[in-house]
Scaffold this motif. Structure first.
Motif, PDB file in Angstrom:
ATOM      1  N   GLU A  52     -24.117  -8.625 -21.998  1.00 32.29           N
ATOM      2  CA  GLU A  52     -24.169  -7.528 -22.961  1.00 32.29           C
ATOM      3  C   GLU A  52     -22.745  -7.124 -23.336  1.00 32.29           C
ATOM      4  OE1 GLU A  52     -26.291  -3.173 -23.540  1.00 32.29           O
ATOM      5  OE2 GLU A  52     -26.245  -4.094 -21.564  1.00 32.29           O
ATOM      6  N   VAL A  71     -26.660  -8.314 -27.059  1.00 35.84           N
ATOM      7  CA  VAL A  71     -26.908  -9.078 -25.840  1.00 35.84           C
ATOM      8  C   VAL A  71     -26.959 -10.545 -26.255  1.00 35.84           C
ATOM      9  CG1 VAL A  71     -28.502  -9.548 -23.954  1.00 35.84           C
ATOM     10  CG2 VAL A  71     -28.173  -7.204 -24.738  1.00 35.84           C
ATOM     11  N   GLU A 116     -27.507 -11.791 -36.616  1.00 36.42           N
ATOM     12  CA  GLU A 116     -27.609 -12.413 -35.289  1.00 36.42           C
ATOM     13  C   GLU A 116     -27.388 -13.921 -35.381  1.00 36.42           C
ATOM     14  OE1 GLU A 116     -30.783  -9.216 -33.350  1.00 36.42           O
ATOM     15  OE2 GLU A 116     -31.501 -11.170 -34.040  1.00 36.42           O
ATOM     16  N   TYR A 136     -29.214 -10.846 -29.485  1.00 28.82           N
ATOM     17  CA  TYR A 136     -30.096  -9.693 -29.683  1.00 28.82           C
ATOM     18  C   TYR A 136     -29.226  -8.481 -30.001  1.00 28.82           C
ATOM     19  CZ  TYR A 136     -33.318 -12.659 -27.050  1.00 28.82           C
ATOM     20  OH  TYR A 136     -34.082 -13.709 -26.605  1.00 28.82           O
ATOM     21  N   ASN A 138     -29.158  -4.884 -29.672  1.00 28.76           N
ATOM     22  CA  ASN A 138     -30.003  -3.936 -28.939  1.00 28.76           C
ATOM     23  C   ASN A 138     -29.635  -2.488 -29.193  1.00 28.76           C
ATOM     24  OD1 ASN A 138     -27.677  -3.930 -27.392  1.00 28.76           O
ATOM     25  ND2 ASN A 138     -28.756  -3.900 -25.450  1.00 28.76           N
ATOM     26  N   ALA A 139     -28.618  -2.230 -30.015  1.00 27.64           N
ATOM     27  CA  ALA A 139     -28.305  -0.854 -30.406  1.00 27.64           C
ATOM     28  C   ALA A 139     -27.542  -0.875 -31.719  1.00 27.64           C
ATOM     29  CB  ALA A 139     -27.486  -0.162 -29.328  1.00 27.64           C
TER      30      ALA A 139
END
Length: 143
Positions: A52, A71, A116, A136, A138-139
């Motif tokens: 991450e 990630v 991505e 990914y 993720n935020a």
């Protein structure tokens, strides 16, 4: 076939034994040998090869600010180690790609999936010991 009867019998026996040997090998490799199926990884295996990023804050092309975290799922643990050493290069790639995007690019999943994919491809260009399987996001917070 040949005039010597003993030679004919020996030739038939050798041919039969050879055929039986080949048949045995084929059957053994097809039915009795365990095969490793390319199955999906378990979540524990995915976590073992995932890294991450820290939170990255940068400007977008549309004068908005974005805070994001990613990630990266890699293919093996050696790639994970290399990825952690290259963290400054990875963050640079992410900032460059985000700087070329507008706030409207994040309105749907299509823009995020494209980002991505672009990041995965650019990171794979610099990796030596493995490759990125999946990225990914993720935020993300856009202001």
């Amino acid at each position: 076939m040949f005039k010597n009867k003993l030679f004919n019998i020996m030739l038939v026996i050798l041919s039969t034994l050879t055929l039986m040997g080949v048949l045995t090998i084929v059957l053994y490799t097809q039915f009795f040998q365990e095969t490793k199926a390319e199955s999906e990884l378990t979540i524990d295996e995915i976590l073992r090869v995932s890294v991450e990023t820290d939170e990255i804050t940068t400007n977008l092309l549309s004068n908005h600010v974005i805070r994001s975290k990613f990630v990266f799922q890699l293919d093996n643990t050696r790639a994970t180690t290399e990825f952690e050493k290259r963290d400054f290069q990875i963050e640079n790639i992410i900032i460059q790609e985000l700087a070329d995007m507008k706030e409207s690019d994040f309105r749907g999943s299509k823009g995020i999936l494209e980002l991505e994919k672009i990041i995965r491809d650019r990171v794979n260009e610099i990796m030596d010991d493995g490759y990125v399987v999946q990225v990914y996001m993720n935020a993300r917070v856009i202001q």
